[in-house]
Enzyme design. Structure first.
Site, mmCIF file in Angstrom:
data_model
loop_
_atom_site.group_PDB
_atom_site.id
_atom_site.type_symbol
_atom_site.label_atom_id
_atom_site.label_comp_id
_atom_site.label_asym_id
_atom_site.label_seq_id
_atom_site.Cartn_x
_atom_site.Cartn_y
_atom_site.Cartn_z
ATOM 1 N N PRO A 132 35.808 43.593 36.198
ATOM 2 C CA PRO A 132 35.439 42.356 36.906
ATOM 3 C C PRO A 132 35.434 41.078 36.056
ATOM 4 O O PRO A 132 34.392 40.456 35.832
ATOM 5 C CB PRO A 132 34.039 42.681 37.428
ATOM 6 C CG PRO A 132 33.474 43.622 36.414
ATOM 7 C CD PRO A 132 34.649 44.459 35.967
ATOM 8 N N CYS A 133 36.612 40.656 35.664
ATOM 9 C CA CYS A 133 36.724 39.422 34.880
ATOM 10 C C CYS A 133 36.313 38.196 35.697
ATOM 11 O O CYS A 133 35.982 37.159 35.123
ATOM 12 C CB CYS A 133 38.133 39.270 34.332
ATOM 13 S SG CYS A 133 39.434 39.368 35.558
#
Length: 171
Positions: A132-133
């Site tokens: 989850p950047c």
């Protein structure tokens, strides 16, 4: 064997890439840092031939439907040792939360001044959403760069109902 498949999402088409029964890529078609050498992304009605891509498509669909917070897909992430360290820490950011680039640097044992290097590695994340950047924001709360585009980042953070959603609603 390498397989690619393009599937739909509420935020545009996603290209899935698998190798050796592991997901190695999940990219919004046309995003920044879209890898060279992949086939021309064409949406197909055909089901993915790869079990891992089929599972990834299913879980991404559940995520967008609000029915999934965590992913259980085998990943094989190709990158430098530093990039892989950053991507491992990204996976520790809880659903509905957001950390700053400085937070990531500190969790890696680096000075806050390493935020730029951490941001560069974050931007090269090959498996968006699952790693989850999008949960990384600027130190001032701004939605700084996202390879898939800031509008997609805003949508993902809003979907997760995390910190900053009040700010996101202002845009």
């Amino acid at each position: 064997m390498i397989e690619c498949h393009v599937g739909p999402s509420p935020l545009g088409h996603i290209l899935y890439r698998a190798e050796n029964d592991c997901l190695t890529g999940l990219y919004f078609v046309g995003q920044k840092h879209f890898p060279n050498g992949l086939p021309e992304p064409v949406l197909s009605d055909a089901a993915p031939g790869s079990r891992v891509i089929a599972l990834a498509c299913e879980q991404i669909g559940e995520y967008f439907a609000g029915a999934r917070r965590d992913f259980s897909i085998a990943l094989q992430l190709h990158g430098t040792p530093f990039q892989r360290q950053v991507w491992d820490v990204l996976r520790q950011i809880p659903f509905g939360d957001a950390w700053t680039y400085g937070d990531l640097a500190r969790r890696l044992g680096l000075p806050a001044g390493a935020s730029r290097a951490v941001g560069g590695a974050n931007g090269r994340n090959p498996v968006s959403i699952i790693v989850p950047c999008h949960r990384v924001i600027g130190g001032d709360g701004d939605l700084t760069g996202y390879a898939g585009g800031v509008e997609r980042k805003r949508h993902l953070l809003t979907l997760e109902g995390g910190p900053g959603r009040e700010q996101l609603a202002l845009f």
